[in-house]
Design a protein around this motif. Structure first.
Motif, PDB file in Angstrom:
ATOM      1  N   GLY A  79       0.994  -1.421   0.330  1.00 26.61           N
ATOM      2  CA  GLY A  79       0.039   0.172   0.134  1.00 26.61           C
ATOM      3  C   GLY A  79       0.090   1.158   0.013  1.00 26.61           C
ATOM      4  N   LEU A  80       1.802   1.319   0.397  1.00 22.75           N
ATOM      5  CA  LEU A  80       2.899   2.174   0.700  1.00 22.75           C
ATOM      6  C   LEU A  80       3.646   2.902  -1.050  1.00 22.75           C
ATOM      7  N   PHE A  81       3.669   1.328  -1.336  1.00 23.19           N
ATOM      8  CA  PHE A  81       4.460   2.250  -2.428  1.00 23.19           C
ATOM      9  C   PHE A  81       3.861   2.889  -3.442  1.00 23.19           C
ATOM     10  N   LEU A  82       2.214   1.646  -3.888  1.00 27.19           N
ATOM     11  CA  LEU A  82       1.422   2.374  -4.765  1.00 27.19           C
ATOM     12  C   LEU A  82       0.813   3.320  -3.792  1.00 27.19           C
ATOM     13  N   ASP A  83       0.555   3.813  -2.773  1.00 30.46           N
ATOM     14  CA  ASP A  83       0.384   4.880  -2.138  1.00 30.46           C
ATOM     15  C   ASP A  83       1.437   6.195  -3.321  1.00 30.46           C
ATOM     16  N   PHE A  84       2.516   5.370  -2.554  1.00 22.36           N
ATOM     17  CA  PHE A  84       4.392   6.933  -3.210  1.00 22.36           C
ATOM     18  C   PHE A  84       3.916   6.694  -5.069  1.00 22.36           C
ATOM     19  N   SER A  85       2.848   5.818  -5.921  1.00 24.13           N
ATOM     20  CA  SER A  85       2.211   6.129  -7.474  1.00 24.13           C
ATOM     21  C   SER A  85       1.313   6.491  -7.333  1.00 24.13           C
ATOM     22  N   ARG A  86       0.739   7.347  -6.614  1.00 27.64           N
ATOM     23  CA  ARG A  86      -0.422   7.599  -6.754  1.00 27.64           C
ATOM     24  C   ARG A  86      -1.814   6.989  -6.984  1.00 27.64           C
ATOM     25  N   ILE A  87      -1.033   5.540  -6.232  1.00 28.02           N
ATOM     26  CA  ILE A  87      -2.355   5.295  -6.571  1.00 28.02           C
ATOM     27  C   ILE A  87      -3.242   4.566  -5.290  1.00 28.02           C
ATOM     28  N   LYS A  88      -4.947   5.040  -4.690  1.00 26.73           N
ATOM     29  CA  LYS A  88      -5.495   4.791  -4.002  1.00 26.73           C
ATOM     30  C   LYS A  88      -5.883   3.822  -3.237  1.00 26.73           C
ATOM     31  N   VAL A  89      -4.929   2.656  -2.775  1.00 26.27           N
ATOM     32  CA  VAL A  89      -6.440   1.605  -2.839  1.00 26.27           C
ATOM     33  C   VAL A  89      -5.980   1.132  -1.040  1.00 26.27           C
ATOM     34  N   SER A  90      -6.904   0.408  -0.533  1.00 23.64           N
ATOM     35  CA  SER A  90      -6.960  -0.324   1.055  1.00 23.64           C
ATOM     36  C   SER A  90      -5.677  -0.765   1.906  1.00 23.64           C
ATOM     37  N   PRO A  91      -5.182  -0.173   2.519  1.00 16.83           N
ATOM     38  CA  PRO A  91      -4.395  -1.641   3.151  1.00 16.83           C
ATOM     39  C   PRO A  91      -5.473  -2.735   3.530  1.00 16.83           C
ATOM     40  N   ALA A 145      -3.812 -10.272  -9.828  1.00 14.68           N
ATOM     41  CA  ALA A 145      -5.099  -9.194  -9.332  1.00 14.68           C
ATOM     42  C   ALA A 145      -4.983  -8.073  -9.269  1.00 14.68           C
ATOM     43  N   LEU A 146      -3.527  -7.478  -8.956  1.00 15.78           N
ATOM     44  CA  LEU A 146      -3.411  -6.351  -8.663  1.00 15.78           C
ATOM     45  C   LEU A 146      -3.080  -5.524  -9.786  1.00 15.78           C
ATOM     46  N   LYS A 147      -2.709  -5.749 -10.572  1.00 18.97           N
ATOM     47  CA  LYS A 147      -3.130  -5.296 -11.647  1.00 18.97           C
ATOM     48  C   LYS A 147      -4.678  -5.137 -12.340  1.00 18.97           C
ATOM     49  N   ARG A 148      -5.691  -6.377 -12.495  1.00 18.34           N
ATOM     50  CA  ARG A 148      -7.130  -6.429 -12.683  1.00 18.34           C
ATOM     51  C   ARG A 148      -7.418  -5.437 -11.423  1.00 18.34           C
ATOM     52  N   VAL A 149      -7.441  -4.824 -10.117  1.00 18.16           N
ATOM     53  CA  VAL A 149      -8.151  -3.722  -9.790  1.00 18.16           C
ATOM     54  C   VAL A 149      -7.258  -2.942  -9.836  1.00 18.16           C
ATOM     55  N   CYS A 150      -6.293  -2.585  -9.956  1.00 20.21           N
ATOM     56  CA  CYS A 150      -5.422  -1.307  -9.764  1.00 20.21           C
ATOM     57  C   CYS A 150      -5.294  -0.455 -11.566  1.00 20.21           C
ATOM     58  N   THR A 151      -5.604  -1.608 -12.103  1.00 18.64           N
ATOM     59  CA  THR A 151      -5.189  -1.066 -13.642  1.00 18.64           C
ATOM     60  C   THR A 151      -3.746  -0.685 -13.642  1.00 18.64           C
ATOM     61  N   ILE A 152      -2.980  -1.935 -13.374  1.00 20.57           N
ATOM     62  CA  ILE A 152      -1.395  -0.170 -14.076  1.00 20.57           C
ATOM     63  C   ILE A 152      -0.925  -1.795 -13.797  1.00 20.57           C
ATOM     64  N   GLY A 153       0.718  -1.397 -14.692  1.00 14.09           N
ATOM     65  CA  GLY A 153       1.479  -2.127 -15.025  1.00 14.09           C
ATOM     66  C   GLY A 153       1.861  -3.910 -14.920  1.00 14.09           C
ATOM     67  N   THR A 154       2.669  -4.475 -15.294  1.00 15.46           N
ATOM     68  CA  THR A 154       2.366  -5.064 -14.434  1.00 15.46           C
ATOM     69  C   THR A 154       3.837  -5.445 -13.712  1.00 15.46           C
ATOM     70  N   GLY A 155       5.311  -4.605 -14.478  1.00 15.02           N
ATOM     71  CA  GLY A 155       6.118  -4.306 -13.371  1.00 15.02           C
ATOM     72  C   GLY A 155       5.732  -3.425 -12.366  1.00 15.02           C
TER      73      GLY A 155
END
Length: 187
Positions: A79-91, A145-155
């Motif tokens: 969640g911290l990494f995704l928050d740094f990437s400006r992607i909001k997801v709940s822990p 799962a993270l790709k599908r939920v947050c619509t982000i790339g594989t990397g």
């Protein structure tokens, strides 16, 4: 929604199943996944050892606590990494997602049973390969799962899950340096 309905929904429509898992944020389902992972670990390393019931219960409790702690740690750092990437997801959502991935470690039970029923095959050398396979499957599930939920790339998805290893590697590296330093001071 119960576990079997979620499983069959995942087979039919993975995106919808992941949305349901994350929307419900069921601690009960997450803990069921963590307990499945616990059973996988304990049986994988202890099948055929002749454990007494109190020792087995103690090992299950200790490994379950370790699985929950690892789940908290991984979910918070992801969640911290995704928050740094400006992607909001709940822990809490990530914690439930990691818990659902715990069912994959149930494959360790199958390996332990095969290994115990065919002792002449000497499958002990195959254990690291089985562990690597299960970890790869689990990382693949979590990444997709993270790709599908947050619509982000594989990397970015792999980076988010592996972000938790950075502090662990740092601690191991520093521990190794301090160990070598201590040994060199003694001799």
């Amino acid at each position: 929604m119960n576990l079997l309905k979620t499983y069959f929904l995942y087979i039919k429509n993975p995106n919808e199943a992941l949305r349901v898992i994350l929307q419900e944020r069921s601690l009960k389902q997450a803990c069921a996944g963590y307990f499945a992972a616990t059973l996988g670990w304990v049986l994988f390393f202890n099948i055929g050892d002749g454990l007494s019931v109190p020792v087995l219960i103690f090992k299950l409790a200790a490994v379950f606590a370790a699985e929950l702690t690892a789940g908290y740690f991984i979910a918070s750092l992801c969640g911290l990494f995704l928050d740094f990437s400006r992607i909001k997801v709940s822990p809490a959502e990530l914690f439930c997602l990691v818990g659902s991935a715990g069912f994959i470690k149930g494959l360790l039970i199958a390996f332990a049973l095969v290994s115990a029923t065919v002792p002449d095959a000497k499958l002990g050398w195959f254990a690291p390969i089985a562990l690597a396979f299960v970890f790869a499957l689990q990382l693949g599930y979590l990444t997709r799962a993270l790709k599908r939920v947050c619509t982000i790339g594989t990397g970015k998805a792999i980076g988010a899950w592996l972000f938790g290893f950075l502090p662990i590697c740092t601690v191991l590296f520093l521990s190794g340096i301090f160990f070598i330093w201590t040994v060199s001071l003694l001799f």
